[in-house]
Design a protein around this motif. Structure first.
Motif, PDB file in Angstrom:
ATOM      1  N   LYS A   1       0.874  -1.161   0.127  1.00 27.45           N
ATOM      2  CA  LYS A   1      -0.237  -0.103   0.034  1.00 27.45           C
ATOM      3  C   LYS A   1       0.849   1.479   0.266  1.00 27.45           C
ATOM      4  CE  LYS A   1      -4.171   2.198   2.655  1.00 27.45           C
ATOM      5  NZ  LYS A   1      -4.879   2.147   3.830  1.00 27.45           N
ATOM      6  N   LYS A   2       2.474   1.142   1.111  1.00 30.25           N
ATOM      7  CA  LYS A   2       2.637   2.721   1.214  1.00 30.25           C
ATOM      8  C   LYS A   2       3.321   2.721  -0.552  1.00 30.25           C
ATOM      9  CE  LYS A   2       7.301   4.535   3.931  1.00 30.25           C
ATOM     10  NZ  LYS A   2       7.507   4.234   4.267  1.00 30.25           N
ATOM     11  N   ARG A   3       3.991   1.617  -1.252  1.00 31.60           N
ATOM     12  CA  ARG A   3       4.437   1.183  -2.920  1.00 31.60           C
ATOM     13  C   ARG A   3       3.634   2.039  -3.329  1.00 31.60           C
ATOM     14  NH1 ARG A   3       8.231  -3.187  -5.375  1.00 31.60           N
ATOM     15  NH2 ARG A   3       8.699  -3.135  -3.261  1.00 31.60           N
ATOM     16  N   LYS A   4       2.510   1.800  -3.503  1.00 33.93           N
ATOM     17  CA  LYS A   4       0.641   2.346  -4.495  1.00 33.93           C
ATOM     18  C   LYS A   4       1.304   3.854  -3.716  1.00 33.93           C
ATOM     19  CE  LYS A   4      -3.852   2.310  -5.227  1.00 33.93           C
ATOM     20  NZ  LYS A   4      -4.760   1.063  -4.794  1.00 33.93           N
ATOM     21  N   GLN A   5       0.768   4.672  -2.620  1.00 35.10           N
ATOM     22  CA  GLN A   5       0.667   6.258  -2.289  1.00 35.10           C
ATOM     23  C   GLN A   5       1.965   6.804  -3.009  1.00 35.10           C
ATOM     24  OE1 GLN A   5       0.898   4.934   1.419  1.00 35.10           O
ATOM     25  NE2 GLN A   5      -2.151   5.369   2.100  1.00 35.10           N
ATOM     26  N   GLN A   6       3.172   6.295  -2.789  1.00 33.78           N
ATOM     27  CA  GLN A   6       4.310   6.531  -3.604  1.00 33.78           C
ATOM     28  C   GLN A   6       4.263   6.922  -5.091  1.00 33.78           C
ATOM     29  OE1 GLN A   6       7.140   4.299  -1.652  1.00 33.78           O
ATOM     30  NE2 GLN A   6       7.980   5.458  -0.118  1.00 33.78           N
ATOM     31  N   THR A   7       3.602   6.113  -5.510  1.00 32.67           N
ATOM     32  CA  THR A   7       3.413   5.911  -7.056  1.00 32.67           C
ATOM     33  C   THR A   7       2.461   7.056  -7.622  1.00 32.67           C
ATOM     34  OG1 THR A   7       4.288   3.552  -6.520  1.00 32.67           O
ATOM     35  CG2 THR A   7       3.096   4.832  -8.686  1.00 32.67           C
ATOM     36  N   LEU A   8       0.751   7.312  -6.676  1.00 30.22           N
ATOM     37  CA  LEU A   8       0.720   7.964  -6.773  1.00 30.22           C
ATOM     38  C   LEU A   8       1.121   9.262  -6.780  1.00 30.22           C
ATOM     39  CD1 LEU A   8      -2.478   8.564  -7.666  1.00 30.22           C
ATOM     40  CD2 LEU A   8      -3.289   7.992  -5.188  1.00 30.22           C
ATOM     41  N   LYS A   9       1.087   9.958  -5.433  1.00 31.84           N
ATOM     42  CA  LYS A   9       2.256  10.612  -5.188  1.00 31.84           C
ATOM     43  C   LYS A   9       3.068  11.846  -6.373  1.00 31.84           C
ATOM     44  CE  LYS A   9       4.248  13.659  -1.738  1.00 31.84           C
ATOM     45  NZ  LYS A   9       5.479  13.493  -0.351  1.00 31.84           N
ATOM     46  N   GLU A  10       3.432  10.698  -6.795  1.00 34.05           N
ATOM     47  CA  GLU A  10       4.551  11.120  -8.240  1.00 34.05           C
ATOM     48  C   GLU A  10       3.795  11.066  -8.926  1.00 34.05           C
ATOM     49  OE1 GLU A  10       8.569  11.389  -9.945  1.00 34.05           O
ATOM     50  OE2 GLU A  10       7.428  11.258  -8.246  1.00 34.05           O
ATOM     51  N   PHE A  11       2.629  10.963  -9.176  1.00 32.81           N
ATOM     52  CA  PHE A  11       2.027  10.712 -11.151  1.00 32.81           C
ATOM     53  C   PHE A  11       1.155  12.107 -10.666  1.00 32.81           C
ATOM     54  CE2 PHE A  11      -2.053  10.244 -12.647  1.00 32.81           C
ATOM     55  CZ  PHE A  11      -1.492  10.458 -14.334  1.00 32.81           C
ATOM     56  N   ASN A  12       0.717  12.635  -9.427  1.00 33.73           N
ATOM     57  CA  ASN A  12       0.503  14.052  -9.254  1.00 33.73           C
ATOM     58  C   ASN A  12       0.565  14.896  -9.094  1.00 33.73           C
ATOM     59  OD1 ASN A  12      -2.428  12.489  -8.833  1.00 33.73           O
ATOM     60  ND2 ASN A  12      -2.343  12.608  -7.365  1.00 33.73           N
ATOM     61  N   LEU A  13       2.367  14.557  -9.052  1.00 33.97           N
ATOM     62  CA  LEU A  13       3.196  15.864  -8.925  1.00 33.97           C
ATOM     63  C   LEU A  13       3.848  16.160  -9.357  1.00 33.97           C
ATOM     64  CD1 LEU A  13       5.428  15.413  -4.998  1.00 33.97           C
ATOM     65  CD2 LEU A  13       3.008  16.853  -5.481  1.00 33.97           C
ATOM     66  N   ARG A  14       3.583  15.173 -10.439  1.00 34.23           N
ATOM     67  CA  ARG A  14       4.944  15.357 -12.180  1.00 34.23           C
ATOM     68  C   ARG A  14       4.161  16.864 -12.699  1.00 34.23           C
ATOM     69  NH1 ARG A  14       7.109  11.302 -14.866  1.00 34.23           N
ATOM     70  NH2 ARG A  14       7.812  10.593 -12.488  1.00 34.23           N
ATOM     71  N   LYS A  15       4.854  17.645 -13.215  1.00 36.97           N
ATOM     72  CA  LYS A  15       4.109  18.930 -14.122  1.00 36.97           C
ATOM     73  C   LYS A  15       4.291  18.465 -15.540  1.00 36.97           C
ATOM     74  CE  LYS A  15       6.021  22.955 -13.557  1.00 36.97           C
ATOM     75  NZ  LYS A  15       6.580  23.431 -12.376  1.00 36.97           N
ATOM     76  N   TYR A  16       5.209  17.690 -16.043  1.00 31.95           N
ATOM     77  CA  TYR A  16       5.188  16.874 -16.943  1.00 31.95           C
ATOM     78  C   TYR A  16       5.068  16.071 -18.069  1.00 31.95           C
ATOM     79  CZ  TYR A  16       7.298  21.674 -16.318  1.00 31.95           C
ATOM     80  OH  TYR A  16       7.900  23.206 -16.044  1.00 31.95           O
TER      81      TYR A  16
END
Length: 224
Positions: free
Chosen positions: A122-137
């Motif tokens: 679950k933690k890895r999924k949250q980290q992946t989702l966070k990276e996706f949402n924060l990525r500007k480009y």
């Protein structure tokens, strides 16, 4: 070791578990029966995708499927072994190692609990989702082996562009304009070697890095 050398150790193992055992039943290398419960074992001297296919095919008609290979055919601490175990777990296929004349079950053929697996990561999924949402480009190309532009790299580029436009600045000034909370840490750690401190608390982009930064900014903007 030949496939026939695997037969007796695996047969002995199944008999010890209460199975009646016969070989080459409907192309199944070893078939164990305990009342109406059937357990199939495919024997091979080395791993192959064909072996996995065979095991999956056996699942259509039996209750449990194992593959049996020599212990010496794979390094126990290797990434390949770790990946194999995970794959077999997902496919609900068991694994038997044969070492000399002894067969041992190292992975049971049991039902895979997908919900439990997802909870564990679950933690890895949250980290992946966070990276996706924060990525500007969206510069990265799927499947490429080129160096990826991460959210951290995007922040480095934005900080560097601010410094190029203003010649030099403090972390506080940069943070107020860019809203990058980790500005101070990025400047101090300077993993990419883009920045230099010109005086106490004041930073600039190294002269020989300016063109590189500009090119990177154009690249990520093209991928928006």
């Amino acid at each position: 070791m030949k496939e026939t050398d695997l037969y007796l150790p695996v047969k002995t193992l199944l008999i010890s578990q209460g199975f009646k055992v016969k070989a080459e039943i409907k192309d199944i290398d070893i078939l164990g029966a305990k009342d109406d419960f059937l357990c199939a074992v495919e024997l091979k001297t080395k791993l192959s995708i064909k072996l996995i296919y065979q095991a999956i095919d056996r699942q259509k008609i039996v209750d449990q499927v194992y593959i049996a290979i020599p212990r010496s055919s794979i390094k126990m601490r290797s990434a390949a072994y770790k990946n194999l175990v995970y794959l077999l777990k997902r496919l609900e296929i068991g694994l038997i190692f044969v070492d000399d004349d002894v067969a041992q079950v190292v992975l049971e053929a049991s039902i895979y609990n997908m919900e439990k697996s997802r909870a564990r990561y679950k933690k890895r999924k949250q980290q992946t989702l966070k990276e996706f949402n924060l990525r500007k480009y969206s510069k990265n190309t799927g499947g490429t082996r080129d160096k990826r532009i991460t959210r951290y790299k995007e922040q480095v580029i934005d900080i560097a562009i601010y410094l190029i436009n203003h010649e030099s600045a403090s972390p506080k000034e940069i943070k107020e304009d860019t809203q990058i909370l980790k500005t101070s840490s990025i400047l101090q750690k300077n993993y990419d070697g883009y920045f230099e401190r010109v005086s106490r608390g004041i930073y600039k982009v190294k002269d020989d890095k300016i063109e590189e930064i500009k090119k990177l900014k154009n690249i990520v903007k093209e991928g928006i």
